[in-house]
Structure formats: structure tokens, C-alpha cells
Enzyme design. Structure first.
Site, short mmCIF file in Angstrom:
data_model
loop_
_atom_site.label_atom_id
_atom_site.label_comp_id
_atom_site.label_asym_id
_atom_site.label_seq_id
_atom_site.Cartn_x
_atom_site.Cartn_y
_atom_site.Cartn_z
N THR A 1 -28.83 42.08 -10.71
CA THR A 1 -29.20 43.50 -10.70
C THR A 1 -29.70 43.94 -12.06
O THR A 1 -30.74 44.59 -12.19
CB THR A 1 -27.98 44.36 -10.31
OG1 THR A 1 -27.39 43.82 -9.14
CG2 THR A 1 -28.36 45.80 -10.10
N ASN B 1 -33.04 42.54 -13.16
CA ASN B 1 -34.11 43.21 -12.41
C ASN B 1 -34.28 44.66 -12.87
O ASN B 1 -35.39 45.18 -12.87
CB ASN B 1 -33.81 43.18 -10.91
CG ASN B 1 -34.29 41.88 -10.29
OD1 ASN B 1 -35.48 41.70 -10.08
ND2 ASN B 1 -33.36 40.96 -10.05
N GLU B 2 -33.17 45.31 -13.26
CA GLU B 2 -33.26 46.70 -13.72
C GLU B 2 -34.18 46.79 -14.93
O GLU B 2 -35.01 47.68 -15.04
CB GLU B 2 -31.86 47.21 -14.09
CG GLU B 2 -31.88 48.63 -14.64
CD GLU B 2 -30.49 49.24 -14.80
OE1 GLU B 2 -29.52 48.47 -14.96
OE2 GLU B 2 -30.39 50.47 -14.77
N ARG B 3 -34.03 45.83 -15.85
CA ARG B 3 -34.84 45.90 -17.08
C ARG B 3 -36.32 45.72 -16.76
O ARG B 3 -37.18 46.38 -17.35
CB ARG B 3 -34.35 44.85 -18.07
CG ARG B 3 -33.11 45.38 -18.76
CD ARG B 3 -32.05 44.37 -19.03
NE ARG B 3 -30.77 45.06 -19.13
CZ ARG B 3 -29.60 44.44 -19.17
NH1 ARG B 3 -29.53 43.13 -19.10
NH2 ARG B 3 -28.48 45.15 -19.26
N ILE C 1 -37.49 48.99 -15.04
CA ILE C 1 -37.71 50.12 -15.96
C ILE C 1 -38.88 49.82 -16.90
O ILE C 1 -39.74 50.65 -17.13
CB ILE C 1 -36.44 50.42 -16.78
CG1 ILE C 1 -35.31 50.91 -15.88
CG2 ILE C 1 -36.72 51.47 -17.86
CD1 ILE C 1 -33.99 51.15 -16.59
#
Ligand code: FAD
Length: 394
Positions: free
Chosen positions: A227, A230-232, A235
Site C-alpha cells: 500500500t 503504491n501511495e508514493r 501521490i
């Protein structure tokens, strides 16, 4: 037979012929697009994709855009699409993939992320929200904070402590939480822009079926890495055209308002323009390296650069606009559905960009990740890694 660009183009054209944009209702169109495997082409067949290379999504998107097709409004469900989906794809059971991925992709169900807590942000593994097994369910109690979009969400990705007797990274389990459960209370939090984009979330005896556990019991930290990586990328690694994003907005103002120009600002704008272009091309390269939506720690570098550039460019825009840049609307406690840098004014962009170096991991923490996991430098000393979570001082 693997799908190439030409095949995808003709599949998209066939799809459009069978589902005319002008007469097919939006929900029906999106549902059929998912079933045809044209939602996210790198996902498996039957789950919205065609097992095609991720880079070929652009072929489908271009064809649909030319036809004026509706999209799934990805900004409304950034956490779902960018973070929950790849985690479900990697760790979910077949039932979970079938249940969650389609309404997530179409936007019928929006997702949020219940990770950060008042005492666990950068040190996320210290989290204290407890999940206790009771038959086929888990009973969850605790408090989360900074939960973007919780007020619009149907589901959340949640990490909670299931074993306090082992070191902090080992006693965590990953769940899908139904935000309509009566034990979930969402309270708005006002941020620097005046808006309440995020929330505190209180969890009181929330009942989560074991069938909504993602990954093994105690493996939540490992699952959460998917997670967070993938978040980085979600964003910091959005696909934008040349001179897109914030630098395009400032460059347009520069061209349209010659009376605002000074030599010093020109030099700085040029420098930032070049840096934004380098960041964009680096993002393209990173995306091409991704096979099935599972980026590694390199995304931390993208997100670092994105935050720094956004803050510098939005600061330059305020300087360029002078007094005009200080004007802003009253946004007090508005609950926006999306973060829209382009559709708002300079004051909003400047204030909202401050959060870019905090959300998805602070810049200091991302520098540590790049140092340790990309460059292989010696790790920071971690004195608590062999201590049971319950014995840590908090
Ligand atoms: C706009 C926005 C949206 C967000 N949305 C969500 C969301 O939807 N869901 C969610 O779970 N969370 C969300 N967050 C929370 C975000 O992930 C955390 O704020 C972030 O991880 C930092 O945690 P913290 O606020 O507890 O700060 P802390 O961890 O307390 O950090 C305080 C300061 O100490 C520094 N620091 C901490 N540890 C180190 C270290 N080891 N080395 C060097 N410096 C260090 C930090 O860089 C920071 O400057 C959001 C935050 C923002 C700003």
C-alpha cells in the site's frame, strides 16, 4: 496470445461500437468497460484487465478520450485506485478480488485509508488500534487520524494490532473495514486551507469478518508495504503532459501577464520548469518499470521530488501574483470530494502544497527510505525492534 497496442486499439474500438457513448448510461458504460478488460489493462482477465503491459493503458485511454467516453473520475477515489486495489490484487483471496475490485474501479464504492494514529504516523508500526478475534470476526477498537475522505468512503483499508506480545512490526494485521458499521465514527478535522478534507475516525467495537482480512494474521506490516509503496507513486507519480501540473499554471500566468515579470522570477521559473520536466520524465521511466502495479521503494524518490517542486512552484506563483496572490475564498470547513490543484486559486495551491511533504510519508522519512532501501546505506539504529509492542514506552 499477449495483447499488443494494435490489438488493444481494435478491442477498444469494438467496445465503443457495442456501447455508443451517446446512448449508454455512464454506470453501464463503466461496468461494461471493466468486464471487457479495458479498465486497467495490466490487471488479470476477469478483474478488469487483459494481463497486458501496464504502459498500454495509454492506448485505451486515448481511444476512449477521443470518443468522449465517460471516465471513472479517478480523483474521487485516489486511495481506492492507487492503494487499496493493488494491495487487494496482491494479497486478496479470489472472493475478495471479485467483491471489491469492480465497484472500486467504477467509483460506486469509494475507499479511505485507516493507517495513521495520534501516536503513530512516521512510526506507523507503533500503532495501537486493537483487533481481537471473536469467532469468525475481529472486534476493533482504537482511533485513527488524518483520514482523507473518510466521510465519503464505503470501505477502508485498516491496519490494527492483533498481537501486542511480539515486536511492533510483527503483531499487525491488515483488514478491510466497512465504514457503514455502527461502531465507526467520522469527525471532520480542519486543515491549513480551512477545509476539512480529512478526519479523525473512532472505532468502537467495530465487527470485521475474518473474510475481510487481507493477508495472513500478523503479516499486516508486509501487506502495508505494498500500500505505502503504491501511495508514493499515486501521490508523486501521476502521468502529466509536458508543462502540465503546477508549472504549467505558473508558465501560463507568466505568458499572459507580462506586467508581473521580473528578471529574478524568470530565472527561477526556468529552473523550476526544467526540474519539473526532469521529474515528469523520471515518472514516465518509473511507470514503464512497473509490471503489475507493485512499485518498490523508488517511488519514495518520486514523491520527495513532487512535494519539493509543488511547494517551490506554488510559492513562486504567489510571489509572481504579488498582492493578488494573497486573496483567497472562505473555505472554512468545506468538505471537498477531490484535491484539485488546477481548478482552485493560487492561495489554495500554496497552502495545500504544504501537506505534500507530510501525506504519504514525510520527506524526512522518505529520505531515510531512499538512503536505506535504494542506496543501501547503513540503517538508522532501531533499539525497539526486538522489544514486545506492549513493553514499548508510549
Ligand atoms: C493532507 C494529508 C492527508 C493525509 N491522509 C491520510 C490518510 O488518508 N490516511 C492516513 O492513514 N494518514 C493520512 N495522513 C497522515 C500522514 O501519513 C502522516 O501525517 C505522516 O505519516 C506523518 O505522521 P505524523 O503526522 O504523526 O508526524 P510525526 O511522525 O510525528 O512526525 C513529526 C516530524 O518528525 C519527523 N520525523 C519523524 N520520524 C523521523 C525519522 N525517523 N527521521 C527523521 N525525521 C523524522 C517528521 O518528518 C516530521 O517532520 C495524511 C496527512 C496529510 C498531511
Amino acid at each position: 496470445m499477449s495483447v499488443d497496442a494494435a490489438r488493444l486499439q481494435s478491442l477498444t474500438q469494438e467496445f465503443l461500437a457495442a456501447h455508443p457513448v451517446a446512448t449508454t448510461p455512464r454506470e453501464e458504460f463503466l461496468s461494461a468497460r471493466f468486464d471487457a478488460g479495458l479498465a486497467w489493462v495490466h490487471y488479470p482477465k476477469g478483474l478488469g484487465g487483459l494481463d497486458a503491459p501496464r504502459a498500454l493503458q495509454a492506448v485505451v485511454d486515448a481511444e476512449l478520450e477521443t470518443a468522449g467516453a465517460p471516465d471513472n473520475d479517478p480523483r474521487r477515489n485516489g486511495i481506492g485506485l492507487g492503494m487499496a486495489a493493488p494491495t487487494i490484487l496482491r494479497y486478496g483471496t479470489d472472493e475478495q478480488k471479485q467483491r471489491f475490485l469492480k465497484p472500486l474501479w467504477t467509483g460506486a464504492e469509494v475507499w479511505c485509508q485507516l493507517f495513521s494514529e495520534p501516536g503513530a504516523g512516521s512510526d506507523l508500526a507503533a500503532l495501537g488500534t486493537r483487533a481481537v478475534r471473536e469467532g469468525d470476526d475481529w472486534i476493533v477498537n482504537g482511533q485513527k487520524v488524518w483520514t482523507s475522505g473518510a466521510h465519503n468512503a464505503r470501505f477502508a483499508i485498516l491496519i490494527a494490532r492483533t498481537d501486542p506480545d511480539v515486536p511492533k512490526h510483527r503483531g499487525i494485521t491488515y483488514f478491510v473495514c466497512d465504514m457503514t458499521d455502527p461502531g465507526v465514527e467520522v469527525r471532520p478535522l480542519r486543515q491549513i486551507t480551512g477545509e476539512a478534507e480529512f478526519n479523525e475516525v473512532f472505532l468502537t467495537d467495530v465487527k470485521i469478518p475474518d473474510a475481510h482480512r487481507l493477508g495472513e494474521i500478523g503479516d499486516g506490516w508486509k501487506v502495508a508495504q505494498t500500500t505505502l509503496n503504491n501511495e508514493r507513486v499515486a501521490i508523486g507519480g501521476m502521468r502529466i503532459p509536458r508543462e502540465g501540473g503546477l508549472v504549467g499554471i505558473v508558465a501560463d500566468t507568466w505568458r499572459e501577464r507580462p506586467e508581473l515579470r521580473t528578471h529574478d522570477l524568470h530565472q527561477r521559473l526556468m529552473t523550476l520548469w526544467v526540474e519539473a520536466e526532469v521529474a515528469r520524465l523520471t515518472g514516465e521511466r518509473l511507470r514503464q518499470q512497473l509490471v503489475a502495479g507493485h512499485p518498490g521503494p523508488e517511488g519514495a524518490g518520486m514523491k520527495l521530488g513532487f512535494a519539493r517542486l509543488n511547494q517551490q512552484i506554488s510559492g513562486l506563483e504567489l510571489e509572481l501574483l504579488g498582492e493578488e496572490g494573497l486573496l483567497y475564498d472562505d473555505w472554512t470547513m468545506r468538505r471537498p470530494e477531490i484535491v484539485d490543484f488546477a481548478g482552485r486559486d493560487a492561495g489554495y495551491r500554496y497552502l495545500r502544497a504544504k501537506g505534500n511533504s507530510i501525506e504519504g510519508g514525510t520527506s524526512e522519512v522518505l529520505l531515510n527510505i531512499v538512503a536505506e532501501r535504494v542506496l543501501g546505506l547503513p540503517p538508522e539504529p532501531r533499539t525497539d525492534k526486538d522489544v514486545a509492542w506492549k513493553d514499548l514506552s508510549r
